[in-house]
Design an enzyme around this catalytic site. Structure first.
Site, short mmCIF file in Angstrom:
data_model
loop_
_atom_site.label_atom_id
_atom_site.label_comp_id
_atom_site.label_asym_id
_atom_site.label_seq_id
_atom_site.Cartn_x
_atom_site.Cartn_y
_atom_site.Cartn_z
N GLU A 259 53.59 18.64 66.05
CA GLU A 259 53.16 18.52 64.66
C GLU A 259 52.85 17.05 64.37
O GLU A 259 53.62 16.16 64.74
CB GLU A 259 54.25 19.02 63.70
CG GLU A 259 54.36 20.53 63.65
CD GLU A 259 55.29 21.01 62.55
OE1 GLU A 259 55.82 20.17 61.80
OE2 GLU A 259 55.49 22.22 62.45
N ASP B 82 59.63 15.52 52.08
CA ASP B 82 60.14 14.69 53.15
C ASP B 82 61.28 13.80 52.66
O ASP B 82 61.22 13.23 51.57
CB ASP B 82 59.02 13.82 53.73
CG ASP B 82 58.00 14.64 54.49
OD1 ASP B 82 58.43 15.49 55.29
OD2 ASP B 82 56.79 14.47 54.27
N TYR C 10 57.26 28.74 60.10
CA TYR C 10 58.18 27.61 60.02
C TYR C 10 59.29 27.99 59.05
O TYR C 10 59.06 28.07 57.85
CB TYR C 10 57.42 26.38 59.55
CG TYR C 10 58.14 25.05 59.65
CD1 TYR C 10 59.44 24.90 59.18
CD2 TYR C 10 57.50 23.93 60.17
CE1 TYR C 10 60.09 23.68 59.26
CE2 TYR C 10 58.14 22.71 60.26
CZ TYR C 10 59.43 22.59 59.80
OH TYR C 10 60.08 21.38 59.87
#
Length: 253
Positions: A44, A55, A167
């Site tokens: 990725e 994040d 995911y």
């Protein structure tokens, strides 16, 4: 769609997908080659973004460093066009960057640079149709996220529209290193595997070989980001990062 980017998973090998922030160093694509050599099944690539809401501090620091170096979507894709990596590359980004160029143009640019998949981390499945069409037209797999709070109805819709792999976000919150694998990870992986034939990879907080091994026992593989990016931020060379990735590969089997 049920097309998988990770056919080796079908043959019993757990998938290892490391994450690298694009443009983090001048020779950042050397980390991709090192990851491939160390046993990565896909990689990725994060496009640095000024407001990466999903994040944690490590990936945010990596994005800030890349942006300070002058990294852009165009420069990162140019770097990718100049290197040959023998495993699928998946771009992980935010909707703002996709919509700024327009999904059709954005996806076409990824494909031209040799990218095989796209994950837009803040794009909910309810709003994915335009990007889904553009990705399909460009031949890109569309990776979608599933969280512990995802309802069964929503999970079924995500499974129907995803390709490449799914995911599974092991914990609610941002990316980052954690002391252990969350209890919710196994429950979520089982739910997702029951809903889809695609490989299910666990991410968010997979910080070392022990956690990777634990995740591999309940899912089809792992995505490891913050722990590896911390090593790069602290000055690890591609060869040094390859040692860490090889340890994850060994733990996964």
């Amino acid at each position: 769609m049920t097309t998988s980017l990770l056919p080796r998973v079908v043959h019993g090998r757990k998938a290892l997908v490391p994450y690298v922030t694009g443009g983090i160093t001048a020779g950042w694509t050397d980390y991709l080659l090192a990851a491939e050599a160390a046993g990565a099944d896909a990689i990725e690539i994060g496009l640095p973004f000024s407001d990466p809401m999903l994040d944690g501090p490590t990936i945010q620091e990596a994005s800030d460093r890349a942006l300070a170096r002058g990294a852009t979507v165009a420069s990162i894709l140019a770097d990718l066009s100049a290197v040959t990596v023998g495993v699928p590359l998946v771009v992980m980004t935010y909707a703002n960057l996709v919509m700024r160029a327009g999904p059709t143009v954005f996806c076409a640019r990824l494909a031209e640079a040799g990218v095989a998949g796209l994950l837009v981390s803040d794009l909910p499945v309810d709003e994915v149709a335009e990007v889904e069409l553009a990705a399909a037209e460009a031949g890109l797999a569309l990776i979608l996220l599933v969280a512990p709070v995802t309802t069964d109805e929503r999970l079924a819709e995500i499974a129907r529209r995803a390709s490449g792999y799914l995911y599974a976000v092991s914990v609610m919150g941002t990316t980052g290193e954690r002391a252990g694998l969350a209890d919710s990870a196994g429950v979520l992986a089982a739910r997702v595997r029951a809903a889809s034939d695609l490989p299910v990879l666990l991410g968010f907080g997979i910080s070392g070989p022990a956690q990777a091994a634990a995740a591999g026992r309940v899912a089809d593989g792992v995505v490891v980001g913050a722990a590896l990016m911390r090593r790069i931020l602290d000055g690890a060379t591609p060869d040094e990062l390859a040692v860490d990735i090889a340890a994850l590969r060994s733990a996964l089997g």
